[in-house]
Scaffold this motif. Structure first.
Motif, short mmCIF file in Angstrom:
data_model
loop_
_atom_site.label_atom_id
_atom_site.label_comp_id
_atom_site.label_asym_id
_atom_site.label_seq_id
_atom_site.Cartn_x
_atom_site.Cartn_y
_atom_site.Cartn_z
N VAL A 236 4.45 -0.23 6.03
CA VAL A 236 4.45 -0.45 4.61
C VAL A 236 4.35 -1.79 4.22
N LEU A 237 5.38 -2.54 4.80
CA LEU A 237 5.53 -4.13 4.49
C LEU A 237 4.05 -4.83 4.79
N ARG B 62 0.82 0.86 1.32
CA ARG B 62 1.91 1.71 0.34
C ARG B 62 2.03 3.07 0.87
N GLU B 63 0.76 3.73 1.25
CA GLU B 63 0.71 5.17 1.39
C GLU B 63 1.38 5.70 2.46
N PHE C 261 4.75 4.90 3.07
CA PHE C 261 5.85 5.24 2.47
C PHE C 261 6.08 6.64 2.58
N GLY C 262 5.04 7.44 1.97
CA GLY C 262 5.03 8.63 1.73
C GLY C 262 5.59 9.65 3.01
N TYR D 150 12.02 1.17 -2.07
CA TYR D 150 10.44 0.72 -1.89
C TYR D 150 10.52 -0.74 -2.43
N ARG D 151 11.21 -1.06 -3.32
CA ARG D 151 11.16 -2.25 -4.22
C ARG D 151 11.89 -3.52 -3.33
N LEU E 282 12.25 -2.95 -0.04
CA LEU E 282 11.91 -2.69 1.40
C LEU E 282 12.22 -3.95 2.29
N ASP E 283 11.76 -5.14 1.68
CA ASP E 283 11.90 -6.33 2.45
C ASP E 283 13.04 -6.71 2.77
N VAL F 136 8.80 15.96 -3.75
CA VAL F 136 8.19 14.95 -2.80
C VAL F 136 6.63 14.24 -3.49
N THR G 296 6.17 10.88 -4.80
CA THR G 296 5.02 9.84 -4.43
C THR G 296 3.99 9.28 -5.43
N LEU H 22 5.78 6.46 -7.20
CA LEU H 22 5.63 5.20 -6.23
C LEU H 22 4.07 4.60 -6.54
N ARG H 23 3.09 5.48 -6.64
CA ARG H 23 1.59 4.89 -6.76
C ARG H 23 1.78 4.41 -8.17
N PRO I 13 3.73 -3.45 -8.47
CA PRO I 13 3.83 -4.15 -7.09
C PRO I 13 5.30 -4.58 -6.86
N ALA I 14 5.88 -4.00 -5.94
CA ALA I 14 7.15 -4.64 -5.45
C ALA I 14 7.31 -5.98 -5.53
N PRO I 15 8.44 -6.81 -5.67
CA PRO I 15 8.52 -8.13 -5.72
C PRO I 15 7.83 -8.74 -4.23
N TRP I 16 8.05 -8.05 -3.11
CA TRP I 16 7.38 -8.56 -2.20
C TRP I 16 5.91 -8.33 -1.83
N GLU I 17 5.43 -7.61 -2.72
CA GLU I 17 3.98 -7.53 -2.52
C GLU I 17 3.08 -8.31 -3.58
#
Lengths: 200, 171
Positions: free
Chosen positions: A16-17, A21-22, A24-25, A61-62, A64-65, B37, B41, B44-45, B49-53
């Motif tokens: 994921v990192l 992204r998928e 993570f599912g 997820y946000r 995760l790092d 679930v 999902t 999440l989609r 974007p997350a900060p690290w992305e």
């Protein structure tokens, strides 16, 4: 948790990192049920529990790092979920209750007293139902410890890691939880309440 | 934090405990709602974007407000000092150039400025700037102290403004 699961989690997180992204599912599918169970028991509300699961995964997820791969991912998720549930409790306490409705122990009173109904109404899953309701009737801090220990099978140190409490405090919470549960689930309590229900 | 218990608690050391724990451990997990679930999902989609992305090139300078205000004050002070300090040498150079003897051939080749301009630019007549510099020199510490006072005034005004905004519930 098996080591194989931990290794699998680490691989998935690395994936994921790296930008998938998928992937993570897979983590959602693996841990959703446990998180839902924890949130359902701590919040006592189906809809709030589903929201809690969603918020927990989004938060994970946000951040995760910042996850430490040396520690189990499952415990990290449980910690996020527990903190979310604590925030929900605090939010509930801030909302003023209408006059004459609710008590200070509203969060435990949300579920009716376990043995308040006559045995005949309890059906074949009476035992399971009674235990579930007895757990739900515990005060919040004891409930967290008891659910993590007995339902989610965590060790004391793992519970301490999830809740952020010292191990001695976790022991105390478990001891008190057992004392309350023993009183709630003891046969004499059940019989008296059952008789009272039948008489009434 | 709850107080510690004694190491050995007879009330919690009986056969009941095992029986109770066995009952609790038999408790199954709540069934997972079928659509949960999928919903997670999808959320999440849909999430940004997350900060690290985020790409590293994106500007991410985040300083506390106090630091930003201090930096602004330092910049203003530096600019003020440069401006005031810069006027002196420029005017001194201009005066030197004006008073220097000009070769005859060059002087004849230059156009003669109008009389009005010559009167204004004459160093003998005090200008508004001269009055300002004289006033600043009269202040203890000279122009330097004026710059410092100005920077302090700016800092104070920003701080008061921030407090006021916070009191009104803004950010």
């Amino acid at each position: 948790m098996l080591d194989a699961d931990a290794a699998d989690d680490a691989r998935t997180i690395a994936q994921v990192l790296a930008g998938d992204r998928e992937a993570f599912g897979a983590l959602v599918a693996r841990y959703a049920r446990r998180l839902h169970d924890l949130a359902r028991r701590l919040l006592g509300d189906a809809s709030e529990a589903e929201d809690a699961v969603q918020v927990t995964f989004l938060h994970a997820y946000r951040a995760l790092d910042r996850f430490d791969p040396q520690r189990p991912f499952r415990h990290w998720l449980l910690r996020i979920a527990t903190n979310h549930c604590r925030n929900r409790w605090a939010a509930r306490r801030r909302v003023p209750k209408p006059l004459g409705v609710g008590t200070d122990d509203d969060d435990r009173a949300a579920v009716p007293e376990p043995a308040a109904r006559p045995p005949a109404e309890r059906g074949p899953d009476a035992e399971r139902e009674r235990v579930r309701e007895a757990l739900a009737a515990l005060p919040e801090t004891y409930r967290v410890a008891a659910v993590l220990r007995y339902v989610h099978d965590l060790e004391l140190t793992e519970i301490a890691e999830v809740t952020g409490d010292p191990v001695a405090t976790v022991k105390t919470h478990l001891h008190r939880a057992r004392a309350v549960l023993r009183r709630t689930l003891e046969p004499s309590h059940e019989t008296d309440a059952g008789r009272a229900g039948t008489d009434g | 934090m709850a107080p510690d218990l004694p190491p050995h608690d007879p009330l919690d050391d009986d056969a009941d405990r095992d029986a109770l724990e066995a009952r609790l451990r038999a408790e199954p997990l709540w069934p997972l709602p079928v659509a949960l679930v999928g919903r997670v999902t999808a959320a999440l989609r849909a999430a940004g974007p997350a900060p690290w992305e985020r790409p590293a090139s994106e500007p991410a300078l985040r300083l506390p407000r106090a630091l930003r205000v201090a930096a602004a004050a330092v910049l203003v002070a530096a600019a003020g000092a440069t401006a005031i300090g810069g006027i002196e040498p420029v005017s001194a150079t201009a005066a030197t150039v004006a008073s220097a003897p000009v070769p005859e051939a060059v002087r004849d080749a230059w156009p003669v400025p109008p009389a009005s301009l010559r009167a204004v630019s004459s160093p003998a007549v005090p200008t508004a700037r001269d009055a300002l510099v004289a006033g600043a020199d009269a202040v203890p510490g000279g122009t330097g102290s004026l710059v410092v006072v100005g920077a302090l005034a700016l800092l104070t005004a920003t701080w008061l403004g921030a407090r006021r905004r916070r009191a009104l519930g803004g950010r």
